[in-house]
Design an enzyme around this catalytic site. Structure first.
Site, PDB file in Angstrom:
ATOM      1  N   SER A 183      30.050  47.729  71.859  1.00 17.26           N
ATOM      2  CA  SER A 183      28.919  48.590  72.210  1.00 17.26           C
ATOM      3  C   SER A 183      29.425  50.000  72.510  1.00 17.26           C
ATOM      4  O   SER A 183      30.319  50.180  73.340  1.00 17.26           O
ATOM      5  CB  SER A 183      28.231  48.001  73.446  1.00 17.26           C
ATOM      6  OG  SER A 183      27.220  48.866  73.882  1.00 17.26           O
ATOM      7  N   CYS A 186      20.353  41.883  96.762  1.00 16.51           N
ATOM      8  CA  CYS A 186      19.614  41.332  97.904  1.00 16.51           C
ATOM      9  C   CYS A 186      18.172  41.815  97.874  1.00 16.51           C
ATOM     10  O   CYS A 186      17.899  42.913  97.424  1.00 16.51           O
ATOM     11  CB  CYS A 186      20.196  41.833  99.214  1.00 16.51           C
ATOM     12  SG  CYS A 186      21.949  41.618  99.318  1.00 16.51           S
TER      13      CYS A 186
HETATM   14  N1  PLP Z   1      28.487  42.075  76.882  1.00 16.59           N
HETATM   15  C1  PLP Z   1      29.136  42.575  77.946  1.00 16.59           C
HETATM   16  C2  PLP Z   1      30.427  41.956  78.384  1.00 16.59           C
HETATM   17  C3  PLP Z   1      28.612  43.677  78.639  1.00 16.59           C
HETATM   18  O1  PLP Z   1      29.268  44.159  79.705  1.00 16.59           O
HETATM   19  C4  PLP Z   1      27.394  44.239  78.188  1.00 16.59           C
HETATM   20  C5  PLP Z   1      26.779  45.375  78.917  1.00 16.59           C
HETATM   21  O2  PLP Z   1      26.945  45.538  80.112  1.00 16.59           O
HETATM   22  C6  PLP Z   1      26.762  43.687  77.060  1.00 16.59           C
HETATM   23  C7  PLP Z   1      27.343  42.602  76.442  1.00 16.59           C
HETATM   24  C8  PLP Z   1      25.484  44.260  76.530  1.00 16.59           C
HETATM   25  O3  PLP Z   1      25.745  45.433  75.815  1.00 16.59           O
HETATM   26  P1  PLP Z   1      24.592  46.515  75.499  1.00 16.59           P
HETATM   27  O4  PLP Z   1      24.323  47.224  76.777  1.00 16.59           O
HETATM   28  O5  PLP Z   1      25.182  47.413  74.464  1.00 16.59           O
HETATM   29  O6  PLP Z   1      23.417  45.758  74.975  1.00 16.59           O
END
Ligand code: PLP
Length: 374
Positions: free
Chosen positions: A195, A320
């Protein structure tokens, strides 16, 4: 008050100047639809081809193995969707991001899904994976680096076990790409999600690496873009920005890693010098600059809000409301006692942070911790 010290790079990163400059022409005069066959479409089409090459080079892949998506969530969902279409068994872990866990839960209606346990430091319990029966054609999906703990998994070993059983291996490398060296052959994986906004690229764009020959069923149907594997008009500016950001990060990888390791040390040494008791949840093999730690006797959410008032941004491991505290599934999976879980913060530093940021951040944590603990 504006943020003066940003320490939540695992949530998102600022757009790099290189990415911004690379994107501008495609937000202005090169606006043509890359899939048309007239002159206006040639610059965007060429830019997409070049971006694909750049990204492939950065991870040791071939350009045709890179599929542009809207980000990590879509890349992850595509792989799980594809496994469901093949009626494959799915083996994943208890500490995956929700972008894997939620589609896996939905997949339970159609496929057999196993969630591997992890150790107290968030590393996959390899003895369970080694001894379980893995059906031919299964999908093993394990994240490369955890977004809360920063722990890096032994992916090549995991992929080898998958392949010995004629299964396929996917890794959600969203937190790792642009931050540690990535080579899809060295990792032995068949699929890899990334990403852009995690490596100083724009939001809403990512990619899925899929090894030549690995089955892939499209999630989005409609147009013929991306070789028919992902319908939708290409987001040219974002694709170009993602490639520029990744190239810059990869070109500066060693320098950035050294810098982040130095900042991490400054945070921890300053906390030690100021006699702040804490427990570190991170193993030695973790993402540079990402530290997950419980500040003893504090309530992390209150700590976060007080830091926020001082212009310091970081994340917690628990959320929380007035009556309940919800501990994240990752801290639950590593069996962290409640008193440490509610006191857990995630400091995720970036290349834009300075040694002074790291020291000031630790000083502010110390002041708040000393004022809240007896
Ligand atoms: N996978 C992991 C390990 C992530 O940290 C994140 C986002 O925080 C995602 C997937 C999702 O990515 P995106 O925000 O590009 O949809």
């Amino acid at each position: 008050m504006p943020t003066t010290i940003y320490a939540d790079h695992a949530a998102t990163t600022p757009l790099s100047t290189a990415a911004y400059n690379a994107m501008l022409p495609y937000l202005t005069h090169h606006y043509g639809n890359a899939s048309q066959h007239y002159a206006l479409s040639r610059p965007p089409r060429r830019a997409i081809d070049e971006a694909r090459q750049t990204i492939a080079q950065c991870i040791g892949a071939r350009p045709e193995e890179i599929l542009f998506t809207s980000g990590g969530t879509e890349s992850d969902n595509t792989v799980i969707h594809s496994a469901v279409q093949r009626q494959a068994d799915i083996i994943t872990t208890t500490i995956e991001h929700h972008a894997i866990l939620y589609p896996c839960r939905a997949a339970e209606k159609y496929c057999h899904v196993t969630y591997l346990p992890v150790t107290n430091y968030g590393v996959v319990d390899m003895s369970v994976l080694r001894t379980m029966s893995i059906r031919r054609g299964s999908l093993v999906s394990v994240m490369l680096a955890n977004n809360e703990l920063g722990t890096i998994q032994p992916l090549a070993d995991i992929a080898d076990i998958a392949h010995e059983n004629h299964a396929l291996c996917h890794t959600d490398a969203v937190q790792a790409v642009g931050h540690i060296p990535i080579d899809v052959d060295a990792l032995h994986v068949d699929y890899l999600s990334a990403s852009a906004h995690k490596f100083n690229g724009p939001k809403g764009i990512g990619f899925l690496y899929h090894r030549t020959g690995a089955p892939l069923t499209p999630l989005l149907l409609g147009g013929a873009q991306e070789g028919g594997l992902r319908a939708g008009t290409e987001n040219v500016a974002a694709i170009v920005g993602m490639a520029a950001a990744l190239k810059e990060n990869v070109d500066n990888l060693d320098k950035n890693i050294r810098h982040l390791q130095q900042l991490e040390q400054i945070v921890l040494t300053t906390l030690n010098d100021l006699h702040v008791p804490y427990t570190l949840h991170t193993t030695a093999n973790h993402l540079p600059g990402l530290i997950s730690l419980a500040i003893h006797g504090t309530h992390a959410e209150q700590l976060m809000h007080r830091l926020d008032l001082c212009g310091i941004t970081l994340a917690t491991g628990a959320a929380c409301n007035s009556t309940t505290t919800t501990i994240s599934h990752v801290l639950t999976a590593i069996n962290l006692p409640m008193d440490l879980a509610v006191a857990t913060i995630r400091v995720s530093l970036g290349s834009d942070n300075t040694p002074s940021h790291a020291a000031r951040l630790a000083h502010h944590i110390a002041t708040i911790a000393h004022s809240t603990t007896p």
